[in-house]
Design a protein around this motif. Structure first.
Motif, PDB file in Angstrom:
ATOM      1  N   GLN A 120       0.833  -1.199   0.000  1.00  0.00           N
ATOM      2  CA  GLN A 120       0.000   0.000   0.000  1.00  0.00           C
ATOM      3  C   GLN A 120       0.877   1.263   0.000  1.00  0.00           C
ATOM      4  O   GLN A 120       0.589   2.238  -0.698  1.00  0.00           O
ATOM      5  N   ALA A 121       1.972   1.225   0.787  1.00  0.00           N
ATOM      6  CA  ALA A 121       2.884   2.370   0.844  1.00  0.00           C
ATOM      7  C   ALA A 121       3.527   2.621  -0.518  1.00  0.00           C
ATOM      8  O   ALA A 121       3.626   3.773  -0.965  1.00  0.00           O
ATOM      9  N   VAL A 122       3.951   1.558  -1.188  1.00  0.00           N
ATOM     10  CA  VAL A 122       4.582   1.687  -2.509  1.00  0.00           C
ATOM     11  C   VAL A 122       3.604   2.315  -3.504  1.00  0.00           C
ATOM     12  O   VAL A 122       3.986   3.169  -4.319  1.00  0.00           O
ATOM     13  N   GLU A 123       2.344   1.904  -3.437  1.00  0.00           N
ATOM     14  CA  GLU A 123       1.329   2.468  -4.329  1.00  0.00           C
ATOM     15  C   GLU A 123       1.121   3.959  -4.039  1.00  0.00           C
ATOM     16  O   GLU A 123       1.002   4.774  -4.970  1.00  0.00           O
ATOM     17  N   LEU A 124       1.110   4.328  -2.759  1.00  0.00           N
ATOM     18  CA  LEU A 124       0.962   5.747  -2.398  1.00  0.00           C
ATOM     19  C   LEU A 124       2.163   6.569  -2.881  1.00  0.00           C
ATOM     20  O   LEU A 124       1.994   7.686  -3.373  1.00  0.00           O
ATOM     21  N   GLY A 148      16.217  -3.999   1.902  1.00  0.00           N
ATOM     22  CA  GLY A 148      16.616  -2.876   1.065  1.00  0.00           C
ATOM     23  C   GLY A 148      15.465  -2.128   0.424  1.00  0.00           C
ATOM     24  O   GLY A 148      15.469  -0.892   0.381  1.00  0.00           O
ATOM     25  N   ASP A 149      14.439  -2.857  -0.072  1.00  0.00           N
ATOM     26  CA  ASP A 149      13.333  -2.173  -0.756  1.00  0.00           C
ATOM     27  C   ASP A 149      12.549  -1.290   0.218  1.00  0.00           C
ATOM     28  O   ASP A 149      12.106  -0.190  -0.131  1.00  0.00           O
ATOM     29  N   ALA A 150      12.396  -1.752   1.466  1.00  0.00           N
ATOM     30  CA  ALA A 150      11.690  -0.958   2.466  1.00  0.00           C
ATOM     31  C   ALA A 150      12.505   0.275   2.854  1.00  0.00           C
ATOM     32  O   ALA A 150      11.952   1.372   3.024  1.00  0.00           O
ATOM     33  N   LYS A 151      13.826   0.108   2.967  1.00  0.00           N
ATOM     34  CA  LYS A 151      14.693   1.242   3.315  1.00  0.00           C
ATOM     35  C   LYS A 151      14.664   2.313   2.223  1.00  0.00           C
ATOM     36  O   LYS A 151      14.622   3.513   2.513  1.00  0.00           O
ATOM     37  N   ASN A 181      19.597   2.491  -9.545  1.00  0.00           N
ATOM     38  CA  ASN A 181      19.298   3.840 -10.036  1.00  0.00           C
ATOM     39  C   ASN A 181      18.394   4.611  -9.081  1.00  0.00           C
ATOM     40  O   ASN A 181      18.547   5.832  -8.931  1.00  0.00           O
ATOM     41  N   ASP A 182      17.436   3.913  -8.453  1.00  0.00           N
ATOM     42  CA  ASP A 182      16.555   4.593  -7.487  1.00  0.00           C
ATOM     43  C   ASP A 182      17.374   5.115  -6.312  1.00  0.00           C
ATOM     44  O   ASP A 182      17.168   6.246  -5.843  1.00  0.00           O
ATOM     45  N   TYR A 183      18.302   4.292  -5.843  1.00  0.00           N
ATOM     46  CA  TYR A 183      19.184   4.692  -4.741  1.00  0.00           C
ATOM     47  C   TYR A 183      20.023   5.910  -5.160  1.00  0.00           C
ATOM     48  O   TYR A 183      20.132   6.898  -4.409  1.00  0.00           O
ATOM     49  N   LYS A 184      20.599   5.855  -6.357  1.00  0.00           N
ATOM     50  CA  LYS A 184      21.446   6.960  -6.825  1.00  0.00           C
ATOM     51  C   LYS A 184      20.637   8.251  -6.971  1.00  0.00           C
ATOM     52  O   LYS A 184      21.136   9.351  -6.701  1.00  0.00           O
ATOM     53  N   SER A 185      19.382   8.127  -7.380  1.00  0.00           N
ATOM     54  CA  SER A 185      18.504   9.294  -7.511  1.00  0.00           C
ATOM     55  C   SER A 185      18.240   9.935  -6.153  1.00  0.00           C
ATOM     56  O   SER A 185      18.243  11.171  -6.019  1.00  0.00           O
ATOM     57  N   LEU A 186      18.030   9.099  -5.138  1.00  0.00           N
ATOM     58  CA  LEU A 186      17.792   9.619  -3.789  1.00  0.00           C
ATOM     59  C   LEU A 186      19.043  10.290  -3.230  1.00  0.00           C
ATOM     60  O   LEU A 186      18.964  11.341  -2.589  1.00  0.00           O
ATOM     61  N   ILE A 187      20.201   9.677  -3.477  1.00  0.00           N
ATOM     62  CA  ILE A 187      21.474  10.272  -3.042  1.00  0.00           C
ATOM     63  C   ILE A 187      21.663  11.644  -3.701  1.00  0.00           C
ATOM     64  O   ILE A 187      22.095  12.615  -3.062  1.00  0.00           O
ATOM     65  N   ALA A 188      21.326  11.727  -4.988  1.00  0.00           N
ATOM     66  CA  ALA A 188      21.467  12.997  -5.720  1.00  0.00           C
ATOM     67  C   ALA A 188      20.552  14.067  -5.119  1.00  0.00           C
ATOM     68  O   ALA A 188      20.957  15.232  -4.969  1.00  0.00           O
ATOM     69  N   LYS A 189      19.319  13.696  -4.770  1.00  0.00           N
ATOM     70  CA  LYS A 189      18.388  14.656  -4.139  1.00  0.00           C
ATOM     71  C   LYS A 189      18.954  15.156  -2.818  1.00  0.00           C
ATOM     72  O   LYS A 189      18.860  16.343  -2.485  1.00  0.00           O
ATOM     73  N   LEU A 190      19.530  14.227  -2.066  1.00  0.00           N
ATOM     74  CA  LEU A 190      20.104  14.570  -0.768  1.00  0.00           C
ATOM     75  C   LEU A 190      21.299  15.504  -0.933  1.00  0.00           C
ATOM     76  O   LEU A 190      21.451  16.479  -0.183  1.00  0.00           O
TER      77      LEU A 190
END
Length: 284
Positions: A120-124, A148-151, A181-190
């Motif tokens: 449900q969280a992933v869908e939101l 990892g996916d939850a983190k 790539n999702d991880y790298k995108s989050l690092i870039a935002k940070l």
């Protein structure tokens, strides 16, 4: 109860509904108005279906109205519950059953509450509703939250809700296999946030405050600058250190800034909650 996951079975749709169990499990409840036990459990079944939020479909078959279908299923007694997965009945219960017994049967075949909350969280998150997804992720067991996916999902929500300090902590413990790539995108935002959050103006104020730690006016300016770039925990900690010694520091201006930041963060924010409790403990 109107829900896409609750269906009344009839001659027109029962084959289609059973075929849909190839994609998602279908729980068929065989009931009849003359059987009080079979009718009484329906509201509980509907509530359970809503709770599972699409993990299965509830199909209600009124055996008085649809005798032909009931006989095709070979129903011997009412109520009867049957769970269909991949077009086949994989489990069932005959006779009056409480909702707890039905739930225990479902647990053997359906995702856990942890997985349901995560899905449900992933869908939101996919819909951009990060603030709504965050409480669901925080409800996960520690074991599920270590994956990892939850983190990654948690870090995404923390960044979008501007809890950058916590997001950085979560991202620092992402397993190597999830550093995609999702991880790298989050690092870039940070990184972008950290760059904007450490502007020359803030660095100048920090240097002034280090040289004049008793200058509450500089502290107040620095706290407001921190707040503007979402460095709220640092702002609150600095102001709290002053308030703990003098609640009326800077003629009440320090307390006002402190309260304004708490109000801006809102009731659900963990950092704000921590400093509210500290303030109340001092006041009361």
């Amino acid at each position: 109860m109107h829900s896409p996951f609750i269906i009344e079975l009839n001659e027109q749709n029962f084959r289609q509904v059973l075929e849909s169990s190839m994609q998602s499990p279908v729980l068929v409840h065989f009931w009849a108005p003359m059987s009080q036990e079979s009718a009484q459990v329906i509201p509980d079944l509907q509530a359970l279906t809503q709770q599972y939020n699409g993990a299965f479909t509830l199909a209600l078959l009124n055996c008085e109205q649809e005798q032909n279908i009931a006989s095709q299923f070979g129903v011997q007694s009412i109520p009867t519950i049957a769970l269909f997965i991949n077009g086949q009945a994989v489990d069932g219960l005959g006779g009056p059953q409480g909702i707890h017994e039905i739930q225990q049967m479902l647990v053997k075949h359906l995702p856990s509450q942890d997985e349901l909350n995560f899905m449900q969280a992933v869908e939101l998150i996919r819909q951009g509703e990060h603030a709504q997804a965050l409480p669901l992720l925080n409800q996960l067991s520690q074991e599920r939250l270590q994956k990892g996916d939850a983190k990654l999902a948690l870090a995404d929500c923390l960044i979008e809700t501007q809890d950058f300090v916590q997001a950085e902590q979560v991202l620092s413990h992402i397993p190597l296999e999830y550093q995609d790539n999702d991880y790298k995108s989050l690092i870039a935002k940070l990184d972008l946030h950290n760059q904007s959050a450490n502007s020359p103006e803030i660095q100048l104020l920090e240097a002034s405050y280090q040289q004049n730690p008793d200058d509450h006016k500089i502290a107040n300016e620095l706290a407001l600058s921190y707040h503007q770039v979402q460095r709220d925990e640092e702002a609150l900690e600095m102001l709290w250190t002053i308030l703990r010694a003098n609640m009326n520091a800077l003629d009440g201006e320090i307390k006002k800034t402190f309260m304004d930041i708490l109000a801006a963060l809102g009731q659900g924010n963990n950092v704000a909650g921590k400093y509210r409790r500290q303030l109340y403990s001092l006041l009361y």
